[in-house]
Design an enzyme around this catalytic site. Structure first.
Site, PDB file in Angstrom:
ATOM      1  CG  HIS A  29      -2.074  -1.050   0.980  1.00 58.59           C
ATOM      2  ND1 HIS A  29      -3.204  -0.830   0.228  1.00 58.59           N
ATOM      3  CD2 HIS A  29      -2.163  -2.330   1.413  1.00 58.59           C
ATOM      4  CE1 HIS A  29      -3.959  -1.919   0.221  1.00 58.59           C
ATOM      5  NE2 HIS A  29      -3.341  -2.861   0.930  1.00 58.59           N
ATOM      6  CB  THR A  30       4.354   1.953  -0.336  1.00 59.71           C
ATOM      7  OG1 THR A  30       4.696   0.705  -0.943  1.00 59.71           O
ATOM      8  CG2 THR A  30       4.489   1.829   1.176  1.00 59.71           C
ATOM      9  N   GLY A 112      -7.658 -14.555  -8.962  1.00 61.40           N
ATOM     10  CA  GLY A 112      -8.267 -13.801  -7.863  1.00 61.40           C
ATOM     11  C   GLY A 112      -7.732 -14.169  -6.492  1.00 61.40           C
ATOM     12  N   GLY A 114      -4.849 -12.956  -5.305  1.00 65.86           N
ATOM     13  CA  GLY A 114      -3.954 -11.905  -4.822  1.00 65.86           C
ATOM     14  C   GLY A 114      -2.532 -12.038  -5.347  1.00 65.86           C
ATOM     15  CG  LEU A 115      -0.497 -15.205  -5.807  1.00 65.12           C
ATOM     16  CD1 LEU A 115      -0.200 -16.688  -6.047  1.00 65.12           C
ATOM     17  CD2 LEU A 115       0.599 -14.596  -4.920  1.00 65.12           C
ATOM     18  CB  SER A 118      -6.293  -8.721 -13.087  1.00 67.22           C
ATOM     19  OG  SER A 118      -5.849  -8.242 -11.858  1.00 67.22           O
ATOM     20  CD  GLU A 149      -6.351  -4.141 -12.564  1.00 67.79           C
ATOM     21  OE1 GLU A 149      -5.531  -4.743 -13.285  1.00 67.79           O
ATOM     22  OE2 GLU A 149      -6.722  -4.576 -11.463  1.00 67.79           O
ATOM     23  CG  ASP A 161      -0.376  -5.736  -8.589  1.00 65.17           C
ATOM     24  OD1 ASP A 161       0.478  -5.647  -7.696  1.00 65.17           O
ATOM     25  OD2 ASP A 161      -1.603  -5.743  -8.368  1.00 65.17           O
ATOM     26  CE1 TYR A 210      -4.921  -1.381  -3.408  1.00 66.30           C
ATOM     27  CE2 TYR A 210      -6.114   0.137  -4.833  1.00 66.30           C
ATOM     28  CZ  TYR A 210      -4.931  -0.467  -4.451  1.00 66.30           C
ATOM     29  OH  TYR A 210      -3.762  -0.147  -5.106  1.00 66.30           O
TER      30      TYR A 210
END
Ligand code: GLA
Length: 365
Positions: A29-30, A112, A114-115, A118, A149, A161, A210
């Site tokens: 979250h940076t 889906g 978290g890796l 998408s 996205e 990502d 988020y």
């Protein structure tokens, strides 16, 4: 996988592109706060075998899902194909030539979880739509995938990502300064294995929570008179209170932890790397409030295993995966501990993925 895709497509001379998922070692979250991140592209990947040509895209997954649309007129469908359409949209908007193709998509990345499945789909689509040799730099491709996205799919993610999937370096993590966009690879010690563990818990609230975190950080920065929390120091946080104080403190300290982790990796000081990962997880749990009981349980179980250097939640949180840095000879003990303890503690089933750090997206043939 390659043979399977080529057989399903029925074209022996098919082109093949691939794009990896990612774990983030630290720096959570940076990215949308102009800070530092340390992800690695991983050996769970998405592939497209395709025959280029024309203005139509016809894409089938090995699991049997299908999409077809014209590059000259397409609409959001609210499904996985939006990631492909979104990249076609952002490439076109940037003035990049795109071509249609007939293709088959396969993936070893859990969807889906978290890796960054998408981001991997976006990058693989970007390579296929540009015929396997995009006339652009990997960093620009990452930006165009992120824009797809953000603006087409409608998820306000940062750059991490897509950056990791596009610019991955085998055997290394990647230190990215999300403000200057300077980056460099940070080799991982060869005796260490990356292990992603999927908590099997749902990430239902992820998108709204988020976005709420993003807004809280923006409010905290504005209250300090700053453009972003990147410029905040611990002393400056004094006037902030409540939620904004907690979010800002996480971001400021997490940025410092990324740099300490890189220095420690380069000094082969793995004990410090482990302490930074533990502090990052605690901060995401207590200050940023994006962990979950399932993720906390996985981190606690890993912390009790000899040879586990560090463990923390990875990615947005609210479920999804942990990332574990493990001495190779201790992977078996970690698997045994999770198998023994996790289901009893949480009622959930974990899936354990030992992975390697790999190169970023590209054409294989
Ligand atoms: C998701 C987003 C990234 C990043 C992480 C949290 O993975 O896509 O941009 O913000 O969450 O670090």
């Amino acid at each position: 996988m390659i043979e399977q895709l080529v057989a399903a497509l029925g074209a022996a001379d098919a082109r093949i592109v691939r794009a990896p998922g990612r774990v983030n070692l630290i720096g959570e979250h940076t990215d949308y706060n102009d800070g530092f991140v340390l992800p690695a592209a991983i050996s769970l990947e998405t592939w497209i075998a395709f025959v280029p040509g024309g203005r139509d895209v016809e894409l089938t997954t090995l699991a049997g899902a299908q999409t077809s649309f014209s590059l000259d007129a397409f609409q959001r469908g609210g499904d996985w194909a939006d990631y492909v359409k979104g990249v076609a949209w952002s490439l076109t908007r940037a003035g990049m030539p795109v071509r249609g193709f007939r293709g088959v998509l396969g993936s070893t990345l859990p969807i889906g979880a978290g890796l960054s499945s998408s981001a991997a789909l976006e990058l693989a689509a970007g390579w296929a739509l540009t015929d396997g040799s995009p006339p652009i730099e990997p960093m620009q491709m990452a930006h165009l995938a992120q824009r797809a996205e953000n603006e087409y799919v409608g998820v306000r993610c940062g750059l991490m990502d897509q950056f990791a999937s596009s610019l991955g370096v085998a055997g290394s993590a990647l230190l990215l300064d999300c403000r200057s966009l300077e980056w460099r690879s940070v080799p991982l010690p060869p005796e260490v294995q990356l292990v992603a563990i999927d908590s099997g818990s749902s990430r239902r609230l992820e998108s709204s929570a988020y976005n709420a975190r993003r807004s809280e950080c923006a409010r905290a920065a504005a209250a300090l008179g700053l453009a972003s929390l990147r410029d905040a120091t611990p002393e400056m946080l004094e006037p902030l209170q409540g939620v904004e104080r907690r979010r800002a403190q996480h971001v400021v300290e997490e940025n410092a932890r990324v740099l300490s982790t890189v220095a420690a990796l380069e000094a082969e000081d793995l004990a410090t790397v482990g302490r930074c990962m533990a502090a990052s997880h605690a901060s995401l749990r207590d200050l940023y409030e994006v962990s979950s009981p399932a993720l906390d349980a996985l981190v606690e179980i890993a912390a009790g295993v000899d040879g586990v250097i560090g463990a923390r939640m990875t990615g947005a949180g609210f479920g999804g995966c942990t990332v574990n840095l493990v001495r190779r000879e201790a992977v078996g003990a970690l698997v045994a501990a999770v198998t023994r303890e996790y289901e009893g503690r949480t009622g959930l089933q974990a899936t354990i993925h030992p992975v390697e750090a790999v190169d970023g997206a590209g054409r294989i043939r």
